[in-house]
Each structure stands twice: as structure tokens, then as C-alpha cells.
Design a protein around this motif. Structure first.
Motif, PDB file in Angstrom:
ATOM      1  N   VAL A 215       0.885  -1.180   0.000  1.00  0.00           N
ATOM      2  CA  VAL A 215       0.000   0.000   0.000  1.00  0.00           C
ATOM      3  C   VAL A 215       0.917   1.221   0.000  1.00  0.00           C
ATOM      4  CG1 VAL A 215      -1.925   1.173   1.109  1.00  0.00           C
ATOM      5  CG2 VAL A 215      -1.550  -1.250   1.551  1.00  0.00           C
ATOM      6  N   VAL A 216       0.711   2.124  -0.943  1.00  0.00           N
ATOM      7  CA  VAL A 216       1.531   3.341  -1.010  1.00  0.00           C
ATOM      8  C   VAL A 216       0.660   4.532  -0.593  1.00  0.00           C
ATOM      9  CG1 VAL A 216       2.906   4.833  -2.504  1.00  0.00           C
ATOM     10  CG2 VAL A 216       2.923   2.351  -2.865  1.00  0.00           C
ATOM     11  N   LEU A 217       1.131   5.275   0.404  1.00  0.00           N
ATOM     12  CA  LEU A 217       0.373   6.404   0.940  1.00  0.00           C
ATOM     13  C   LEU A 217       1.163   7.699   0.773  1.00  0.00           C
ATOM     14  CD1 LEU A 217      -0.648   4.782   4.363  1.00  0.00           C
ATOM     15  CD2 LEU A 217      -1.923   4.709   2.222  1.00  0.00           C
ATOM     16  N   GLN A 218       0.404   8.784   0.620  1.00  0.00           N
ATOM     17  CA  GLN A 218       1.041  10.098   0.507  1.00  0.00           C
ATOM     18  C   GLN A 218       0.297  11.067   1.425  1.00  0.00           C
ATOM     19  OE1 GLN A 218       0.354  12.401  -3.146  1.00  0.00           O
ATOM     20  NE2 GLN A 218       2.575  12.517  -3.363  1.00  0.00           N
ATOM     21  N   ALA A 219       1.041  11.921   2.124  1.00  0.00           N
ATOM     22  CA  ALA A 219       0.404  12.876   3.026  1.00  0.00           C
ATOM     23  C   ALA A 219      -0.619  13.701   2.241  1.00  0.00           C
ATOM     24  CB  ALA A 219       1.454  13.774   3.648  1.00  0.00           C
ATOM     25  N   TYR A 220      -1.822  13.826   2.811  1.00  0.00           N
ATOM     26  CA  TYR A 220      -2.909  14.545   2.131  1.00  0.00           C
ATOM     27  C   TYR A 220      -2.799  16.032   2.457  1.00  0.00           C
ATOM     28  CZ  TYR A 220      -7.686  16.157   1.223  1.00  0.00           C
ATOM     29  OH  TYR A 220      -8.771  16.868   0.780  1.00  0.00           O
ATOM     30  N   ASP A 221      -2.584  16.864   1.417  1.00  0.00           N
ATOM     31  CA  ASP A 221      -2.335  18.284   1.697  1.00  0.00           C
ATOM     32  C   ASP A 221      -3.592  19.034   2.131  1.00  0.00           C
ATOM     33  OD1 ASP A 221      -3.514  18.268  -0.749  1.00  0.00           O
ATOM     34  OD2 ASP A 221      -1.768  18.976  -1.878  1.00  0.00           O
ATOM     35  N   GLY A 222      -4.773  18.426   1.972  1.00  0.00           N
ATOM     36  CA  GLY A 222      -6.002  19.088   2.411  1.00  0.00           C
ATOM     37  C   GLY A 222      -6.452  18.646   3.793  1.00  0.00           C
TER      38      GLY A 222
END
Lengths: 507, 305
Positions: free
Chosen positions: A200-207
Motif C-alpha cells: 500500500v503506497v500512501l502520501q500525506a494529504y495536503d487538504g
């Protein structure tokens, strides 16, 4: 000469190709995490198990959040709640909370999520917990919803924090598995890609909303890899392939922690270990375990301090009540059976079992602890044979009432309330209840239908006193969690043992 | 020949059907899949919810009949554990395992054939003893141990190869060596025995008399006959590797059929286990059949028989 040239060229090629593989670390602001358990479904409303809780903490939000420092449920997506009457809770929602697709969270979304989870067609695993108390959620206005309950339930806010993750209205209408592989949540990280059972690849959500109790979120990307073998995980950690792993034994963690590139981090945990004895006599109505003196002897036989110190470590403590000392209502003034083999042998003789008796002890995890228990019980003359099996086999045998004693553990799903362990073990519908004392059941259930905390404390105290006096259990130790992390990573731990990956940061 | 093939295929199907029924019963009687899906700390209400959702509360025979009916219609069912169609799951994983099986068999061939030939051409010499020693060692070393040692040396110590995963061909190098090594002894010994027999035969003496020596003698005359039994074994080994890479795939975190089988068994995922056993049985019989056909193609005497 030609052969050596070929060999050197091959080695160089291998080295260059290997260099192309992912290296964990701060350089690419990516924390690589290994789970032995496969992640197969991104929707926590349809799953259980600890790995899914850890993932859900990253990609989802419930209405409230649990603060392990204050031991309280604090505002998150909701700004607060008010009991209008004992069975109606009004919840106010925060402005400016958005889903990962950019759309704003509405009161309709909240009502839809809960009403769908408890609806007839719902196959959500959260349904079993929520439908116990929730009748309906009503939208009052754009920022307010009202929870109408079937009966008083003191853990409703706990369930709003932990069990149900919020979804957009209509999410499940066409397909209940809609969020299983394509996830749109409210959490600090959004799912970039997902290969079930693999990564699972996650990215910090800027909103992500600024007022969240999970802020500040420091790491830009998280990759969760499924690596089933712990030995392979260790090799990945040593070679820089991952930054974080857990669930290894204490000795392995300590050995690995000696490396300069790896830190061994330990936390306490809400899980406790215990023996449950067939005090009722399901397996043998006249058996020795139906004798309270024998059960007290077994309690005196267990060397809790040494098991906690040498087998568990990391802040594990002896436990004397049928709950974790940190849980609400876990009265510590109940009868204590300190380690005293002499007294245990005397009690065995008093009960007419001076020569002991044969006992089949079942277990499914932490074999070294089960073996220590076998040694302790053998020391007072009990002829113990250990039956170490898979959890599913133990569950099956227990459901068939074929187990006279087993070494069990319970993590309470991280809930700091005795309800989370007592209901499941002393409800009259549970096969984990091997004492079947209706008075205990009545007290435990009564504590779940009142929101008067003083009364709940009194009820649990009374139930726990009976359990201890009658020695239905042999409570043993609280657990510790071992984590191995890249030495460049700052990974704080909390008393409930739940790894909060969003709290990690690079040193 | 066609009749023979059809008979073997029918036999494979019969074996697979019996196996699927026995597996279905054993998995259902040995464990409650609802508990396996729910996990360690699941409350009874949750377990009950899962039982209703997946229909585990219905009689076993009814569920088997439903499953078998579905298979006959081409519907292999839905995995409880993975929440996706079993056919899709197997189709996703099979190429990975096939690649691993072929690469590991290549490793076996590359190591075992030269060792066997060298040993046979130098019987009872130091070379022969060394070849036998390698074979015995490979047989004695457990897969999981060899795997971890290879990881420590090549991935952790020297950083030449990745530790785990299946993203690139490089990820398959270590697991192929580990999986291939286990077949080296059988193939090497068979090659050695075959070569020793052939080298003492009359036609080789004739070839020598005609002036053939060394590599030409081995390649053009000896090897073709000596390899007949080896080919059968290699075909069977390919089948074994296709279905028997559970430990290797687990150690190296390779998402193939072996790991799928292990996870499905541990998760009591009956539809997936059913299909995998069916598939493994078919592959095994197919590989045996392939061995027979290859032997017949290589040896005209077998075709006549």
C-alpha cells in the motif's frame, strides 16, 4: 583471465541493478513499513485485526479520536457531543474537513455511514458492534447529527472514535466493496496505490484539516509492504529496505537493536495474558477445576513477576484482576494471589489433590509463556500437557466445550475500559465464559447500560471481586510491544501499544 | 497416443475431484473459517456477522454442492479472504510462480548436469567425490535456512541483490537458487548414473573406435541417451516447483501460488484452497504426461512400443 573478467562484470552488473532497488530513509521522505499480516481490504468498516487499525489510523477518520496520554476520547471530525437524554447523543461537526477527492464532509455523509453500517443489507464487520446500541442517526442541520440509541450504552463515543470510519454518502449503494481497493477517506494520508497482499503506497494529504489531533504529520510518504517472514523483515531492515517492523519477540528485538542502524523501541500494551479455567465443569462436572481451592492453588503457583520481567520485559507488569490495570473500572483491590508454591501445594492437599491431577492446557501464542506456566503448575504437582495449536483450532474446541484450561490473551481493541474485556469473557452467550456465574454476567452487562461512571465502577468492582475470590481466572501479565525502527526515525510509543505511524518523524 | 493422453487427463480430473471433496471436508471440520477471518480479538457478534455474511452457518454438503456446481459452470467462486474472484486471484499469481519454477529449474540444470557428467566421466576420482559432496550438501540443507543465509550474504552483507519482493528479475535470482538447489541432488545423481551406463555401452565403444573423443563423444552420442530418465525427472520437478514453492515464496515475499496457498490455508479460505489443489494436481499429472511424450520423442524405441 577471461573467466575472471566475466565474473567481475557480472558482479558489477548485479551491484548496479541492486542499487536500483528501493532504499528506505529520510532522503526520499518515505517511511517503509513491513507487516507480516496481509492487507487485503482498505475499508476498516469491513475488517478487524490490528494491522487494519494501524492502516485505518493513517487513511481514515472517525468522529472522535482516542488520546492515549489523557486516556480520553477527544474531538476530531466532531467538535463535541452532548447527551440530550440517556439514549440520544447530539454530535457537532467541524467545518473544513475534506475527503481525499477534495469534497467537503457533510452531516449527510455521517448519517449515511452509520445508517448503512447497521442496515439490513450491510455486511460490514462494524455492524456487529454498532447495531448492538444504535437505532438511527438523524441529520439535524449542516453541522449537527443526532444518534438515537436502542438503550443506554457508555461506550458509544468509543465506537464513534474507533469502530466506524466516515464515508461519503452513497459510497456503498452500488457495491459494498467499493472502498476495499479504491479508497477515499478523511485521514492524514491518501492511498496512492494498493496491491492486495503486497503493498500500500500512501502520501500525506495536503487538504488534511489543520485542527486534527493527529497533526502535525511529518513524513511525506509511507509504503506498507507485506513481508510474511519476520527473518526477511529483519534482513530488509538491516539492508535499508524498510524502516519499521513489529511483532517480533523480545530477544530478537534486543539482538537487532544492538546494531547502530536500528533502534529497539518498547511500549506497554493494553493486552493481558491469563489462564481461563473450566470452573463451571463443562468438560468434567466433578473435575478438579470446579474446586475453588484448586483454582486458588493454581493462582498461587504462577510466578507472575518473573514471567513479566524475563519473558515479556519492556514495562510488562504482573496482573491480578481480569482486566488491564489502565482500563476504566479495573479495580486493583481485588484478592491477590502472590507467587507462593508452598501455599499452593498446601491448598492442593487441602482440596484432596496432594498428588496432583492431569491437566490439558491449551495455548495458541507466546509458547515460552505457556511453557513457563506448565513448569509452574508442574511444580505444585499438576501433570500438565501443553496443547499448542492454531487460534482457529482453539476457538473451535472452546466452542465445543472441549477445553478445561487455556492460556489466552486479550488486547481490548485498544479500549481503555474494562467493558472491552469483561463483556466478551463473562457474557452468558460467550464460549469464553467458562465459569458461567450468572451474578457476574448480570453485573458486567449492567455496567454497559448506564452512563453513570461511578455506578459502572461499582458494578465492575463487584464483578471483578467475585472473579478473583472464586479464582475463575489466573490473570498473569500485561504485555509489551517491541518495535524495530531505522535509527534515523523518531518513533514515539504510547501506553496502549498501538503504533501511531503518523506520529513518526525523521530525526 | 491420443487415447493414452485422454486417459491420463481423465485420471487427473478424477484425482482433483476427490482431492477437492476431501479438502473441503477437512477444512470445514478442522476449523471455523469465521474465526480465521475475524482474527484474534474479534467479539462474538463480529464472528457471527461474518458467519452469516459468508453462509458458514449452512450445512457443509450444501456448500460443497454449490461450489462444485459453480465450478462446472466456470464460476470458481469468490475468495473469503481476499474478497475477489478466485480465478482472478490465481491468474494474477500463476505467472510469478511459473517464472520462479522455470528459473529455478534452469538453476538445477545448470548445476546438476555438468556435475553429473563430470562425475560420470571421472568415476571414483576427487572430482566425482566433490560432485557427490555438493549434491549431498544441497540435499541436506533445508530451504528456509539456505534462503536466510543467501539473504544475509548477498542482500545484507554485500548488497548485491534485493532481499525480498518480486518487482524485477533480480528479485528472482536468490529464490531461484534456493528452490533450484533442492533438485540438484536428484538430477545430478540420475545424470551420473545414466552417463556411467551409457559410457559402458557397445555403441559408445564403436563411436570411440570411429575416433570420437571428449566433448564430441559426450554431446553427440552419450548425452542423448543418458538424459532420457533425467528429462522425466525434470518435468516432474517443474510440477513440484510450481506447487511446492511455499517456503521459498514466503521467505522472499514473492506473491506467487505457493504463498497464496499458505495464506489461504491459514485463513481457511476454502474456495481458494480448493482451486489451488485442483490446479496443482492437474499440473502434476500434466508434467508427468509431458515427460512421457518427451521421452517418446527422444527415443524412437518408446514410440514403437
Amino acid at each position: 583471465m577471461k573467466a575472471y573478467t566475466c565474473l567481475a562484470a557480472t558482479a558489477a552488473t548485479l551491484a548496479v541493478m541492486a542499487a536500483g532497488t528501493a532504499e528506505a530513509g529520510a532522503a526520499d521522505d518515505t517511511m517503509r513499513v513491513a507487516f507480516a499480516e496481509e492487507i487485503l481490504n482498505l475499508d476498516y468498516n469491513y475488517t478487524t485485526k490490528r494491522e487494519y487499525i494501524i492502516l485505518s489510523d493513517l487513511i481514515d477518520e472517525g468522529l472522535f479520536d482516542y488520546d492515549p496520554d489523557s486516556n480520553e476520547y477527544i474531538p476530531s471530525v466532531a467538535t463535541g457531543y452532548t447527551y440530550l437524554d440517556p439514549t440520544t447523543i447530539e454530535v457537532t461537526l467541524r467545518d473544513g474537513v475534506t475527503f481525499h477527492d477534495g469534497s467537503a464532509l457533510t452531516a449527510e455523509d455521517v448519517a449515511y455511514t452509520y445508517n448503512f453500517v447497521i442496515s439490513e443489507p450491510s455486511e460490514a464487520q462494524a455492524k456487529g458492534t454498532i447495531s448492538r446500541w444504535l437505532k438511527e442517526v438523524e441529520v439535524i442541520d449542516a453541522g449537527t447529527v443526532r444518534f438515537h440509541m436502542l438503550e443506554e450504552y457508555p461506550l458509544a463515543v468509543r465506537d464513534m472514535a474507533n469502530r466506524v470510519q466516515l464515508r461519503k454518502a452513497g459510497t456503498y449503494d452500488a457495491d459494498q466493496a467499493a472502498m476495499a481497493t479504491s479508497h477515499v477517506g478523511l485521514g492524514p494520508y491518501r492511498v496512492v496505490s494498493f496491491e492486495p497482499g503486497k503493498e500500500v503506497v500512501l502520501q500525506a494529504y495536503d487538504g488534511y484539516f489543520a485542527d486534527s489531533p493527529k497533526q502535525p504529520v511529518a513524513i511525506g510518504n509511507i509504503v506498507i509492504r507485506n513481508i510474511p517472514d519476520l527473518g526477511t523483515q529483519q534482513a530488509e531492515l538491516m539492508s535499508g529496505g524498510i524502516d519499521w517492523m513489529f511483532k517480533m519477540s523480545r530477544d530478537v528485538a534486543e539482538a537487532m537493536g544492538a546494531s547502530p542502524t536500528v533502534d529497539h523501541v518498547v511500549s506497554t500494551d493494553l493486552r493481558i495474558g491469563f489462564l481461563i479455567l473450566d470452573a463451571f465443569g463443562h468438560t468434567d462436572a466433578e473435575g478438579p477445576l470446579t474446586n475453588v481451592t484448586v483454582r486458588r492453588a493454581m493462582n498461587h503457583a504462577i510466578n507472575r513477576p518473573e514471567i513479566a520481567e524475563f519473558l515479556m520485559g519492556g514495562g510488562a507488569q504482573p496482573v491480578y484482576a481480569a482486566c488491564h490495570p489502565a482500563q476504566f473500572g479495573c479495580d486493583q483491590s481485588v484478592a491477590r494471589y502472590e507467587y507462593d508454591p508452598e501455599k499452593a501445594r498446601a491448598l492442593m492437599a487441602e482440596a484432596g489433590y496432594a498428588d496432583g491431577f492431569p491437566l490439558e492446557l491449551w495455548s495458541y501464542r507466546d509458547k515460552p509463556i505457556a511453557e513457563a506456566v506448565v513448569a509452574n503448575l508442574s511444580d505444585i504437582g499438576i501433570d500438565v500437557s501443553l496443547r499448542h495449536v492454531k487460534l482457529a483450532s482453539l476457538n473451535e474446541a472452546r466452542a465445543n466445550r472441549d477445553i478445561e484450561a487455556y492460556f489466552g490473551t486479550w488486547g481490548s481493541g485498544g479500549t481503555p475500559d474494562s467493558a472491552a474485556i469483561l463483556r466478551v469473557h463473562f457474557n452468558d452467550t460467550s464460549d469464553r465464559n467458562m465459569s458461567n456465574n450468572p451474578e457476574v454476567t448480570e453485573l458486567v452487562l449492567a455496567a454497559e447500560v448506564t452512563t453513570d461512571q461511578a455506578e459502572r465502577k461499582r458494578l465492575y468492582s463487584e464483578a471483578l471481586s467475585i472473579i478473583a475470590d472464586q479464582a475463575y481466572w489466573v490473570p498473569m501479565v500485561s504485555y509489551a510491544q517491541n518495535f524495530l525502527v531505522n535509527a534515523e526515525l523518531d518513533f514515539p510509543v504510547y501506553a496502549d501499544g498501538l503504533p501511531r505511524l503518523y506520529r513518526a518523524s525523521w530525526k | 497416443m491420443l487415447k493414452y493422453i485422454l486417459q491420463r487427463v481423465a485420471l487427473a480430473l478424477a484425482v482433483a475431484v476427490v482431492l477437492s471433496f476431501v479438502t473441503f471436508l477437512l477444512l470445514n471440520f478442522a476449523t471455523d473459517p469465521a474465526y480465521a477471518i475475524a482474527g484474534e480479538d474479534a467479539e462474538p457478534e463480529v464472528v457471527e456477522q461474518i458467519r452469516k455474511t459468508y453462509g458458514f452457518d449452512r450445512p457443509v454438503l450444501v456448500r460443497y454442492a454449490e461450489w462444485a456446481g459453480g465450478v462446472l459452470r466456470g464460476d470458481f467462486g469468490e475468495s473469503y479472504y481476499w474478497n475477489k474472484p478466485v480465478a482472478e486471484l490465481v491468474a494474477d499469481r500463476a505467472p510469478v510462480t511459473l517464472l520462479l519454477a522455470v528459473m529455478s529449474l534452469s538453476v538445477t540444470v545448470v548445476i546438476a548436469l555438468p556435475l553429473g557428467i563430470v562425475a560420470a566421466l571421472n568415476p571414483n576420482s576427487a572430482l566425482d567425490r566433490m560432485a557427490l559432496g555438493i549434491a549431498v550438501s544441497a540435499q541436506a540443507v533445508p530451504n528456509f535456512w539456505l534462503g536466510l543465509i543467501m539473504i544475509i550474504l548477498f542482500a545484507v552483507q554485500w548488497r548485491l541483490l534485493p532481499v525480498s519482493g518480486d518487482a524485477t528479475l533480480m528479485h528472482f535470482v536468490l529464490p531461484s537458487i534456493v528452490l533450484g538447489a533442492s533438485s540438484v541432488p536428484a538430477v545430478m545423481r540420475l545424470t551420473r548414473t545414466g552417463m556411467l551406463d551409457v559410457m559402458e555401452s557397445d555403441y559408445i565403444r564403436t563411436a570411440r573406435a570411429k575416433g570420437f573423443r571428449g566433448a564430441a563423444l559426450v554431446r553427440r552420442h552419450a548425452l542423448r541417451n543418458a538424459l532420457l530418465p533425467v528429462i522425466s525427472v525434470l518435468a516432474v520437478q517443474l510440477g513440484a516447483k510450481f506447487s511446492g514453492s511455499v517456503i521459498t515464496e514466503t521467505i522472499f515475499a514473492i506473491n506467487g501460488l505457493g504463498r497464496l496457498a499458505l495464506e489461504s490455508i491459514l485463513g481457511s479460505d476454502i474456495p481458494t484452497v480448493q482451486i489451488l489443489i485442483f490446479l496443482f494436481a492437474i499440473v502434476f499429472v500434466a508434467m508427468n504426461l509431458l515427460a512421457d511424450i518427451l521421452n517418446a520423442a527422444l527415443d524412437p524405441r518408446l514410440r514403437i512400443a
